[in-house]
Scaffold this active site. Structure first.
Site, PDB file in Angstrom:
ATOM      1  N   HIS A   1       2.690   1.758  -1.471  1.00 22.75           N
ATOM      2  CA  HIS A   1       2.713   3.085  -0.767  1.00 22.75           C
ATOM      3  C   HIS A   1       1.702   4.063  -1.652  1.00 22.75           C
ATOM      4  O   HIS A   1       1.874   5.172  -1.540  1.00 22.75           O
ATOM      5  CB  HIS A   1       4.031   3.709  -1.102  1.00 22.75           C
ATOM      6  CG  HIS A   1       5.224   2.655  -0.656  1.00 22.75           C
ATOM      7  ND1 HIS A   1       5.332   2.097   0.599  1.00 22.75           N
ATOM      8  CD2 HIS A   1       6.252   1.979  -1.139  1.00 22.75           C
ATOM      9  CE1 HIS A   1       6.251   1.325   0.701  1.00 22.75           C
ATOM     10  NE2 HIS A   1       6.836   1.329  -0.481  1.00 22.75           N
TER      11      HIS A   1
ATOM     12  N   ARG B   1      -0.968  21.199  -0.098  1.00 21.77           N
ATOM     13  CA  ARG B   1      -2.137  21.522  -0.854  1.00 21.77           C
ATOM     14  C   ARG B   1      -3.303  20.813  -0.197  1.00 21.77           C
ATOM     15  O   ARG B   1      -3.105  20.047   0.669  1.00 21.77           O
ATOM     16  CB  ARG B   1      -1.942  20.700  -2.264  1.00 21.77           C
ATOM     17  CG  ARG B   1      -1.365  19.314  -1.884  1.00 21.77           C
ATOM     18  CD  ARG B   1      -1.450  18.584  -3.286  1.00 21.77           C
ATOM     19  NE  ARG B   1      -0.526  17.393  -3.243  1.00 21.77           N
ATOM     20  CZ  ARG B   1      -0.926  16.079  -2.614  1.00 21.77           C
ATOM     21  NH1 ARG B   1      -2.119  16.160  -2.294  1.00 21.77           N
ATOM     22  NH2 ARG B   1       0.077  15.238  -2.503  1.00 21.77           N
TER      23      ARG B   1
HETATM   24  P1  ADP Z   1       5.983   9.266  -0.976  1.00 25.80           P
HETATM   25  O1  ADP Z   1       6.372  10.659  -1.058  1.00 25.80           O
HETATM   26  O2  ADP Z   1       6.708   8.626  -2.094  1.00 25.80           O
HETATM   27  O3  ADP Z   1       4.636   9.124  -1.023  1.00 25.80           O
HETATM   28  P2  ADP Z   1       6.329   8.940   1.652  1.00 25.80           P
HETATM   29  O4  ADP Z   1       7.517   9.466   2.441  1.00 25.80           O
HETATM   30  O5  ADP Z   1       4.976   9.614   2.091  1.00 25.80           O
HETATM   31  O6  ADP Z   1       6.753   8.531   0.183  1.00 25.80           O
HETATM   32  O7  ADP Z   1       6.007   7.386   2.290  1.00 25.80           O
HETATM   33  C1  ADP Z   1       5.019   6.640   1.516  1.00 25.80           C
HETATM   34  C2  ADP Z   1       4.531   5.169   2.157  1.00 25.80           C
HETATM   35  O8  ADP Z   1       5.821   4.430   2.556  1.00 25.80           O
HETATM   36  C3  ADP Z   1       3.966   5.608   3.773  1.00 25.80           C
HETATM   37  O9  ADP Z   1       2.697   5.995   3.776  1.00 25.80           O
HETATM   38  C4  ADP Z   1       4.314   4.436   4.327  1.00 25.80           C
HETATM   39  O10 ADP Z   1       3.368   3.420   4.158  1.00 25.80           O
HETATM   40  C5  ADP Z   1       5.665   4.017   3.718  1.00 25.80           C
HETATM   41  N1  ADP Z   1       6.772   4.437   4.557  1.00 25.80           N
HETATM   42  C6  ADP Z   1       7.260   5.517   4.620  1.00 25.80           C
HETATM   43  N2  ADP Z   1       8.451   5.728   5.491  1.00 25.80           N
HETATM   44  C7  ADP Z   1       8.279   4.691   6.254  1.00 25.80           C
HETATM   45  C8  ADP Z   1       9.315   3.950   7.412  1.00 25.80           C
HETATM   46  N3  ADP Z   1      10.089   4.737   7.722  1.00 25.80           N
HETATM   47  N4  ADP Z   1       9.113   2.806   7.770  1.00 25.80           N
HETATM   48  C9  ADP Z   1       7.882   2.010   7.342  1.00 25.80           C
HETATM   49  N5  ADP Z   1       7.113   2.558   6.108  1.00 25.80           N
HETATM   50  C10 ADP Z   1       7.371   3.751   5.518  1.00 25.80           C
END
Ligand code: ADP
Length: 662
Positions: A235, A297
């Site tokens: 991630h 940001r």
């Molecule tokens: P963080 O704030 O910890 O970075 P995010 O919500 O932005 O978390 O999600 C990070 C990553 O996790 C995304 O870029 C994607 O790759 C994966 N991800 C998030 N939500 C989903 C989902 N519902 N299904 C599949 N992958 C997901």
């Protein structure tokens, strides 16, 4: 427009803001911790103010000290960069209360997007598509399991205060739900002080596509197209690009409108990013993407969008913060070419990419623009000789390319990465170069699982070439030094070049210890097993001819190490019989001490075990990050003073190697 601004950050983003400010005739004030007194961002700024000791809580997160520095130096506005205080609404309020301008959104807009559950509820009511799931207040385990069943497996549990992939658990089947929930809650509490989670549908073949937006004070909001950040490892973004491969005009329009709607709904101002997740199992479709979160940001990866739009986002930020309207409308904006960014880090792929530290003994980038648009742009906050410390993010550089189209840009990226030379710390360079040549990536077939699936292949290290040890031995033996000066001693030293000479050296490399025995006659070199090479050296450039097959490489000797750079790989040799250099910061030659207070998370070695220089010995968890501490030299572990799970203080001796250097 402001005449002086303070940048409440460090590293490359601070340097990047300084470059634009300077072009606009704005003076800059940097802030620094004791660990950064000699850092590039301090050197580049017009003025610099010390704000505290190395620990971020006492320096770069010390809002009071930063605001004091701005007032003292007469800065009118504060640019937060990314990370640190950039998304902290209390800091923004304090800045405004002090009569200064925060170069970013209003505090309430940050608050509205701060927690994933509130943000999702808010977006849902603004008509922005949100991943199906439960993001309400009830946190009872049975209730959440029931929600998961309704959503349909697989599901993703996310800590609502989460970030950087922390507190996220993928659950494939109902039986695993309870334990995954517990572990997500535990991580949420530990990392963010908040156990609350949300549960959502896990999107199949997910792609991370985000929209850059800009909003001014007059309520004018535009999007500056999308970035694809699907190449992720756990991630965390690794390589980003713009535009997204396979994006259609129709989907871009729908996604752009959703992003603008999201920004409007919270009264946004300045630069922001709306992250969406898209289901790529049937290609990109206008009904196949959902809001994930908003980053209030400037993003690390903003240069790829700058490249395709030809705009300077920091300049736009400064203009908007100074009250100017956006100088364009949506219709004025268009995409030119394709851009990639690769994030080059001091981290150790072999230990699961744990952050690494060390002195950048050698750091050489191909010729590139710095902090400014070009077909090759390298934004780096460090220089050769700087040390990557455990205190901060171990980023070394962002390598950004802009090409006519995706294929052209990707060639440029692969080229640029294979010309980077770094010695002194382990990095992810080889991994990035392998990724830039990955077949699926080349074809634009990407999703967030790509790196995980092909990790073994992406981490493959080619073996060191047979001639490597020969070149290293000759460099240690100073066999290339020619009699250039008129100094008679130079002449005697160089004399050996003209008559045959024998050279016997013992070398260490990742392959262990080896004896190298050479017969040297001018440029001709013969090894003990009969291989012959013609080797010439000009500066750091070496040409090797092996029976008519000619190869070029670059090589440097730094103290008792020789590093060869071949095609984006670095191969290193050391002399085991030479005195071990004492490492600058915290690692003595015989002992490994804790560079900061922390918790020993993992211990990789046991008493009596032989280790090589650079081997990971243990993992120290400190300041919410894991740090690998590695062997300062080859040797045998004599003493282990700690156990996994133990808390240690700054300076504690954790591991000692046998003192016999033999
Ligand atoms: P963080 O704030 O910890 O970075 P995010 O919500 O932005 O978390 O999600 C990070 C990553 O996790 C995304 O870029 C994607 O790759 C994966 N991800 C998030 N939500 C989903 C989902 N519902 N299904 C599949 N992958 C997901």
């Amino acid at each position: 427009m402001f005449t002086k601004i303070l940048i409440a950050n460090r590293g490359e983003i601070t340097c990047r803001v300084i470059v634009t400010a300077r072009r606009m005739g704005i003076k800059t004030v940097a802030v620094y911790s004791d660990a950064d007194a000699g850092a590039l961002h301090v050197q580049m700024a017009d003025e610099a103010v010390r704000i505290g000791p190395p620990a971020v809580a006492e320096s770069y997160l010390n809002g009071t000290a930063i605001i004091d520095a701005a007032l003292k130096t007469g800065a009118q506005a504060i640019h937060p960069g990314y990370g640190f205080l950039s998304e902290n609404p209390e800091f923004v309020e304090a800045v405004e209360k002090a009569g200064l301008v925060f170069i970013g959104p209003p505090p309430d807009a940050i608050r509205a997007m701060g927690l994933k559950d509130f943000a999702k509820a808010r977006m849902e009511s603004a008509g922005v598509p949100v991943v199906p799931g439960y993001h309400g207040p009830v946190q009872d385990a049975d209730f959440l399991a029931e929600q998961a069943r309704k959503i349909g497996y697989p599901v993703l549990i996310k800590a609502r205060a989460g970030g950087g992939g922390k507190g996220m658990r993928l659950v494939e089947k109902p039986d695993d739900f309870a334990s995954a929930l517990e572990s997500a809650q535990r991580e949420g509490t530990k990392s963010f002080g908040d156990a609350a989670v949300l549960v959502e549908k896990y999107v199949a073949s997910p792609r991370h596509i985000e929209m850059q937006i800009f909003a001014d004070n007059a309520g004018h909001v535009v999007h500056l197209f999308e970035r694809d950040c699907s190449l992720q490892r756990r991630h965390q973004k690794v390589i980003e690009e713009a535009p997204a491969p396979g994006m259609t005009q129709e989907m871009r329009h729908v996604m752009g409108e959703a992003a603008i709607e999201a920004a409007r709904a919270i009264g946004y101002r300045g630069a922001g990013t709306i992250e969406f997740i898209a289901d790529s199992s049937r290609g990109l479709r206008p009904d196949g993407f959902w809001f994930m979160e908003m980053n209030t940001r400037l993003q690390v990866e903003h240069p790829v969008s700058e490249a395709i739009t030809g705009l300077d986002f920091v300049e736009l930020q400064l203009r908007v913060a100074a009250g100017e309207p956006l100088p364009f409308t949506q219709q004025d904006l268009s995409i030119t070419g394709h851009a990639f960014e690769a994030r080059l880090y001091a981290e150790d792929p072999a230990t699961g990419f744990l952050p690494a530290t060390g002195k950048l003994d050698h750091l050489k980038f191909p010729e590139a623009a710095k902090f400014e648009q070009a077909s090759l742009r390298i934004d780096s906050g460090v220089r050769a000789g700087d040390t990557i410390t455990p205190w901060y993010d171990p980023m070394i550089a962002k390598v950004i390319v802009h090409g006519q189209d995706r294929e052209d840009a990707l060639h440029k990226l692969a080229d640029a990465l294979t010309s980077v030379e770094i010695a002194g710390t382990v990095t992810n360079l080889t991994f990035l170069a392998a990724l830039s040549r990955h077949d699926g990536f080349r074809r634009g077939q990407i999703d967030t699982g790509l790196i995980g699936r092909d990790l073994t292949q992406l981490l493959e290290q080619p073996p060191a070439p047979a001639f490597g040890a020969v070149v290293a031995a000759m460099m240690f033996g100073e066999m290339f030094d020619s009699p250039t000066g008129r100094d008679p001693f130079d002449l005697t030293k160089g004399f050996r070049l003209w008559g045959p000479a024998e050279l016997h050296v013992t070398l260490n490399s990742v392959n262990g210890r080896e004896a190298v025995d050479l017969m040297i006659n001018g440029a001709m070199v013969e090894t003990a097993d009969g291989a012959t090479y013609r080797i010439t050296k000009n500066g750091d450039d070496i040409t090797i001819d092996e029976n008519g097959y000619r190869q070029r490489l670059r090589a440097v000797r730094i103290d008792e190490a020789v590093h060869l750079f071949i095609d984006g790989h670095v191969f290193s040799w050391t002399r085991p019989d030479a005195l071990t250099r004492i490492d600058e910061t915290h690692v003595g030659s015989d002992t490994v001490a804790a560079p900061m207070p922390g918790l020993v998370a993992k211990l990789f070695v046991s008493r009596g075990q032989a280790v090589s220089k650079g081997d990971a010995l243990l993992v120290l968890e400190a300041m919410k990050m894991e740090h690998a501490l590695s062997a300062p030299r080859d040797g045998v572990v004599q003493e282990i003073n700690v156990a996994a799970g133990q808390q240690v203080a700054h300076g504690d001796t954790l591991i000692a190697l046998e003192t016999d250097h033999g």
